[in-house]
Design a protein around this motif. Structure first.
Motif, mmCIF file in Angstrom:
data_model
loop_
_atom_site.group_PDB
_atom_site.id
_atom_site.type_symbol
_atom_site.label_atom_id
_atom_site.label_comp_id
_atom_site.label_asym_id
_atom_site.label_seq_id
_atom_site.Cartn_x
_atom_site.Cartn_y
_atom_site.Cartn_z
ATOM 1 N N THR A 37 37.790 28.432 43.956
ATOM 2 C CA THR A 37 37.707 29.571 43.033
ATOM 3 C C THR A 37 36.639 30.553 43.489
ATOM 4 N N LEU A 38 35.480 30.042 43.856
ATOM 5 C CA LEU A 38 34.395 30.896 44.348
ATOM 6 C C LEU A 38 34.778 31.580 45.646
ATOM 7 N N ARG A 39 35.271 30.811 46.594
ATOM 8 C CA ARG A 39 35.563 31.370 47.922
ATOM 9 C C ARG A 39 36.635 32.446 47.862
ATOM 10 N N PHE A 40 37.696 32.207 47.076
ATOM 11 C CA PHE A 40 38.807 33.155 47.031
ATOM 12 C C PHE A 40 38.504 34.341 46.113
ATOM 13 N N ALA A 41 37.569 34.172 45.194
ATOM 14 C CA ALA A 41 37.157 35.300 44.352
ATOM 15 C C ALA A 41 36.450 36.369 45.183
ATOM 16 N N THR A 75 43.176 37.308 38.570
ATOM 17 C CA THR A 75 43.888 36.653 37.470
ATOM 18 C C THR A 75 44.594 35.393 37.953
ATOM 19 N N SER A 76 45.266 35.499 39.094
ATOM 20 C CA SER A 76 45.965 34.345 39.662
ATOM 21 C C SER A 76 44.969 33.268 40.087
ATOM 22 N N ASN A 77 43.873 33.699 40.657
ATOM 23 C CA ASN A 77 42.838 32.771 41.127
ATOM 24 C C ASN A 77 42.291 31.937 39.965
ATOM 25 N N TYR A 114 33.481 31.328 39.303
ATOM 26 C CA TYR A 114 34.251 32.574 39.237
ATOM 27 C C TYR A 114 33.325 33.769 38.990
ATOM 28 N N LEU A 115 32.384 33.621 38.071
ATOM 29 C CA LEU A 115 31.433 34.700 37.782
ATOM 30 C C LEU A 115 30.620 35.062 39.019
ATOM 31 N N LYS A 116 30.194 34.050 39.761
ATOM 32 C CA LYS A 116 29.429 34.307 40.985
ATOM 33 C C LYS A 116 30.311 34.988 42.035
ATOM 34 N N GLY A 117 31.556 34.530 42.134
ATOM 35 C CA GLY A 117 32.466 35.073 43.137
ATOM 36 C C GLY A 117 32.812 36.533 42.929
ATOM 37 N N ILE A 118 32.931 36.964 41.658
ATOM 38 C CA ILE A 118 33.288 38.372 41.393
ATOM 39 C C ILE A 118 32.046 39.240 41.200
ATOM 40 N N GLY A 119 30.885 38.680 41.455
ATOM 41 C CA GLY A 119 29.648 39.459 41.426
ATOM 42 C C GLY A 119 29.009 39.635 40.064
ATOM 43 N N LYS A 120 29.464 38.878 39.057
ATOM 44 C CA LYS A 120 28.885 39.008 37.710
ATOM 45 C C LYS A 120 27.724 38.014 37.535
ATOM 46 N N THR A 121 26.694 38.190 38.366
ATOM 47 C CA THR A 121 25.547 37.283 38.308
ATOM 48 C C THR A 121 24.759 37.462 37.010
#
Length: 467
Positions: free
Chosen positions: A67-71, A79-81, A133-140
């Motif tokens: 989830t992190l890597r593909f985000a 959404t699919s991820n 997921y939050l980390k992957g999309i930059g919502k730290t």
């Protein structure tokens, strides 16, 4: 280069707000746990958490890692991820429910807590997935808020269930479950992430890609979980679950070190992936690793110096003997964090087999050492085995990582630093009269040996701040 360090420092601060306050405040609740919960109750609760950490990569295919890597991949639909990952987690939870009759027939005591175990498993995985997921999309920032909410909720519920209502281990487990779930649901609505969750968004092609990435990580994560927890299982088998409860409490002090270092490791993981393949990647890794190594040694020695004082404040009644297990557990925590830092390069390059090799070799050594040392030295032997195996994982990875990125290590200083560290750990464990003097001398020697590195770190920080 300087901008990279600024991003790394910014992410570290966000993760620090999320993790440091929560871990430290919950750490400060240790006296409450050791006062109210018996060694057996604490042993059972810790066994549940330990088993969840062991099972989750197997039952979920380590999907949260993917989830992190593909985000962070621009060609992947978020959404699919997220939806694909959550469907896997829900399915694995349902599968776990089915095992209830088998578990109850094998052990009535564990079976009586099975409902709590399953819900805790689901809550843990949901929190893990959303956090990645939050980390992957930059919502730290949202990740940090979630951590603060978890802290407040867990502390308040612990006080309610353990002090006011006095429902013991049941209250402890309920606090954990609600502490995971409530902040997640708040963040899902506040950040509108709920809009990225649809049953129909399950993507078979993406699922195959994610599984292709995460499958090699499953044996690695399982081996990692066994490496850090096999000692607890062997203590339960050879010493009893009460002794396991004491040993689990001893881990609370090393948690101070891992909390500080893991904050940085989380931020570093994002930087390692986003900067993978850059021309000056070797310098970036080497400089950052040098800072991590020295800072972690200083923190480790600092905690060792005040180990007995801290233990007197935290451990009450039958738990105080746990202070003897702390020194080698601190060393194990330090090398574990070093290994986590190096793991980021393997994940960024999608070469995770190297991680598996290091864990499986260390696991085999760990089982052998635990069997020998626990039998000979009791619980102190388990702590010693854990420290040695964490060192083995670090050593294998520092060698293997050179195939991906050149991380320069000054061999002479490293040998001196680690020799002093293990010596002080041994001296404190056997509790000789001059252990405080030897610890202070060790700290002074390490400071002298690394004085040039300390000066360079200070100069680098000043340059980054000025830009």
């Amino acid at each position: 280069m300087k901008n990279r360090y600024k991003v790394l420092i910014k992410d570290t601060l966000f993760f620090g707000v999320s993790s440091f306050g929560s871990k430290i405040l919950i750490f400060l609740l240790t006296p409450l746990y050791t006062y109210i919960l018996s060694t057996r109750e604490y042993g059972i609760a810790d066994l549940m958490n330990t088993t969840i950490n062991f099972l989750y990569p197997i039952l979920t295919f380590a999907i949260s890692e993917a989830t992190l890597r593909f985000a962070m991949d621009k060609d992947v639909d978020n959404t699919s991820n997220l939806s694909t990952s959550l469907i896997v987690i829900v399915t694995s939870t349902i599968l776990l429910v089915i095992f209830y009759p088998i578990v109850y027939s094998l052990n009535n005591e564990i079976g009586s807590f099975w409902l709590f175990f399953v819900i805790l498993y689901f809550a843990f995985n949901l929190d893990n997935c959303i956090s990645y997921y939050l980390k992957g999309i930059g919502k730290t920032r949202a990740f940090a808020i979630k951590g603060i909410l978890q802290t407040i909720i867990i502390i308040l519920l612990n006080l309610l269930f353990l002090v006011v209502l006095k429902i013991g281990i049941i209250g402890y487990l309920i606090s954990q479950i609600i502490g995971y779930l409530l902040p997640i649901f708040i963040i899902l609505f506040k950040e509108h992430i709920k809009n990225n969750i649809y049953l129909r968004a399950f993507d078979k092609k993406l699922f195959k890609r994610m599984i292709h990435y995460s499958l090699p990580l499953i044996p690695t994560l399982v081996a990692w979980s066994l490496n850090i927890n096999i000692d607890k299982y062997m203590i339960i088998a050879m010493q009893g679950i009460e002794e396991s409860g004491i040993y689990s409490v001893a881990h609370k002090i090393p948690t101070m070190l891992t909390t500080i270092l893991s904050i940085f490791i989380q931020a570093w993981q994002l930087s390692a992936i986003s900067n993978y393949g850059q021309e000056d990647e070797d310098i970036f890794y080497s400089t950052t690793y040098k800072v991590l190594d020295l800072v972690s040694i200083i923190f480790c020695l600092g905690i060792m110096t005040f180990n007995k004082i801290i233990s007197k404040l935290l451990f009450v009644k039958d738990y105080f003997i746990a202070w003897k297990y702390v020194p080698f557990l601190l060393i194990a925590a330090m090398f574990s964090c070093h290994a986590g830092f190096l793991a980021s390069a393997f994940r960024a390059a999608k070469k995770t087999f190297g991680l598996f090799i290091s864990q499986i070799i260390a696991l085999l050594i760990n089982i052998i050492l635990n069997f020998i040392l626990v039998k000979k030295w009791g619980t102190v032997g388990a702590a010693t085995a854990t420290a040695i195996c964490s060192f083995v994982v670090w050593f294998i990875r520092i060698v293997k990582i050179q195939q991906i990125v050149k991380v320069k290590v000054k061999l002479g200083k490293t040998i001196i630093n680690y020799t002093i560290l293990f010596t002080i750990g041994f001296v404190q464990t056997i509790n000789i009269r001059s252990m405080t003097f030897i610890t202070i001398v060790g700290v002074i020697v390490i400071f002298i040996v690394n004085i040039d590195t300390i000066k360079n770190i200070i100069l680098t920080i000043k340059k980054i701040i000025k830009v």
